[in-house]
Design a protein around this motif. Structure first.
Motif, PDB file in Angstrom:
ATOM      1  N   GLU A   8       0.853  -1.198  -0.050  1.00  0.00           N
ATOM      2  CA  GLU A   8      -0.054  -0.001   0.024  1.00  0.00           C
ATOM      3  C   GLU A   8       0.880   1.293   0.184  1.00  0.00           C
ATOM      4  O   GLU A   8       0.387   2.166  -0.419  1.00  0.00           O
ATOM      5  CB  GLU A   8      -0.906   0.014   1.181  1.00  0.00           C
ATOM      6  N   ASN A   9       1.948   1.198   0.402  1.00  0.00           N
ATOM      7  CA  ASN A   9       2.829   2.483   0.730  1.00  0.00           C
ATOM      8  C   ASN A   9       4.400   2.064   0.744  1.00  0.00           C
ATOM      9  O   ASN A   9       4.536   0.844   1.082  1.00  0.00           O
ATOM     10  CB  ASN A   9       2.364   3.275   1.891  1.00  0.00           C
ATOM     11  N   TYR A  10       5.060   2.914   0.669  1.00  0.00           N
ATOM     12  CA  TYR A  10       6.487   2.803   0.778  1.00  0.00           C
ATOM     13  C   TYR A  10       7.202   2.196   2.058  1.00  0.00           C
ATOM     14  O   TYR A  10       7.891   1.556   2.139  1.00  0.00           O
ATOM     15  CB  TYR A  10       7.288   4.329   0.608  1.00  0.00           C
TER      16      TYR A  10
END
Length: 183
Positions: A121-123
């Protein structure tokens, strides 16, 4: 959260003859890719194997590169690495599903592939999974490839070719090429 759970890991396989593995990485997120490669490289070397690393533009190209390498080279197995982070469009779903499907189809044809393409979903999630000193998903993908290679060697060795296997009946081939019809 999955990172707090304890997971069983198979013991590292041992080999009579060193393995040769191709690491195919999509370095779109360069720092993530570097950590994945570091983990995969360390795992292969710990098993006494050798590896080569190639880069491709993105996760969608990873299965194609592996298919090409299988047809034109002599690797025992492959490690697919990269990272896909959800964005604002459905492109994320396409890249995740199609890269995974491509690798699965190659695996079902007998290629020994460890899939380390992160889908997150994200870094921050990507970093936690990629970090060689952390969850080390690159090392896990290499371990999966090593275990599959060990099984392939146990059950009879390598087979070449990706895709359809041509007929080995030369009479049938010769007859078909001349347009002979036995009917």
């Amino acid at each position: 959260m999955a990172s707090n759970e304890e997971h069983y890991t198979l013991p590292r396989p041992e080999f009579d003859k060193p393995v040769k593995i191709l690491i195919v990485v999509a370095p779109y997120y360069k720092q993530i890719a570097e950590q994945l490669v570091a983990g995969a490289s360390a795992e292969i070397e710990a098993a006494g194997g050798f590896h080569e690393v190639i880069e491709v533009p993105g996760a969608l190209e990873v299965p194609s590169a592996i298919g090409i390498a299988e047809r034109m080279s002599n690797f025992d197995g492959y490690v697919a690495l990269g990272c896909v982070i959800r964005g604002e469009t459905t492109h994320y779903d396409t890249v995740c599903n199609d890269s995974s499907r491509g690798l699965t189809l190659l695996g079902l044809q007998g290629l020994c592939i460890g899939n380390g393409i992160l889908t997150v979903e994200n870094y921050d999630q990507a970093w936690a999974r990629a970090e060689a000193a952390g969850q080390n998903k690159g090392g896990g993908a290499a371990a999966a490839a090593l275990h599959l290679i060990a099984l392939a060697r146990r059950w009879g060795g390598a087979r070449k070719g990706v895709g359809f296997v041509p007929s080995r009946d030369e009479y049938q081939i010769a007859g078909a090429s001349r347009g002979n019809d036995s009917a």
